[in-house]
Design a protein around this motif. Sequence first.
Motif, PDB file in Angstrom:
ATOM      1  N   SER A  85      38.950  40.321  35.892  1.00  0.00           N
ATOM      2  CA  SER A  85      39.493  41.674  35.815  1.00  0.00           C
ATOM      3  C   SER A  85      39.349  42.421  37.135  1.00  0.00           C
ATOM      4  O   SER A  85      38.390  42.218  37.889  1.00  0.00           O
ATOM      5  N   CYS A 102      44.690  48.610  35.810  1.00  0.00           N
ATOM      6  CA  CYS A 102      43.841  47.437  35.557  1.00  0.00           C
ATOM      7  C   CYS A 102      44.692  46.177  35.437  1.00  0.00           C
ATOM      8  O   CYS A 102      45.718  46.174  34.749  1.00  0.00           O
ATOM      9  N   ASN A 104      44.247  42.078  34.497  1.00  0.00           N
ATOM     10  CA  ASN A 104      43.383  41.038  33.950  1.00  0.00           C
ATOM     11  C   ASN A 104      44.100  39.694  34.008  1.00  0.00           C
ATOM     12  O   ASN A 104      45.248  39.580  33.581  1.00  0.00           O
TER      13      ASN A 104
END
Length: 219
Positions: A85, A102, A104
Motif C-alpha cells: 500500500s 491511496c 494498493n
Amino acid sequence: MKRHYTLLVDFLGKILGPDYEVALHELLDDSNEIIAIANGELTGRHLGSPLSNKMLEFLTSRLYETQDYVLRFESTSVTGKKLCSNSLFIKDPHGRLVGLLCINFDSSRYRELSARVMDLCGSLLTPGAPSGTHLIVENDEHTYPSSIAGATASIVSSVIADYPVPVDRLTQDEKMEIMDALNRKGVFLLKGSVSHVARELHSSEASIYRYLGKLNNKD
C-alpha cells in the motif's frame, strides 16, 4: 481540485489494471469517506467506505505534517491477500490536509507466475520466502473495513479484548487507558464513534467526551 483527483483515480485504475486499487478519500470535519475508487473489488470497498485502521493512525499521529506520502506498507485484502500500500497526503494551498490518494497493489499473480517459472527451471521455491527487493515492513493489522460502523466496531473490540475483565468491572483508570488507546488509533475521527464507544464501555456519551477532554488537556 476534487474533479482533478477524481479523474486521476479513473485514469490510474485503467492504466495500472486490476491488480491495483486506487481510492480517493475526502477529509472533512465529520467524514473521511471514499469519493472515488477504481478496482475496489481488491479490498471490497466502495463509495462511502471509511479510512483503514492504519490510515486513521497516520492521521492521528499527524504524520502528514512531516511527510507528503507513505510508501510500501503492508495491508490485507478481504480475501486475506497481502497488499503493498501507498498513500499520498493531499493538501490545499495553505498546507491543510484535505484528502488522501491511496494505491494498493496485489502482487499474488506475479508471485504465482514466478513460482511456475522456477518450477520449470527445476528449482525449489521456499514457501513464504520474501524476494530480494521485499520492502513491506508493517504488521498485518492494516485491513479495509467497508463501512464506518464496521471500522469503529473492529478497532473498539480489539482494544477492549486486551482487558480480561467484564466491561462493568473496569476501573476509571482502565477506561481512561482504553480511551487513550482508541484515541491513538484514530477511532474518534470516525463519525458516530462516540456513541458506539459509550455503548461498549457502558458509559454515557457525556462521560466519553469528558475522557476525551482529559486526554486532550494531557497533550
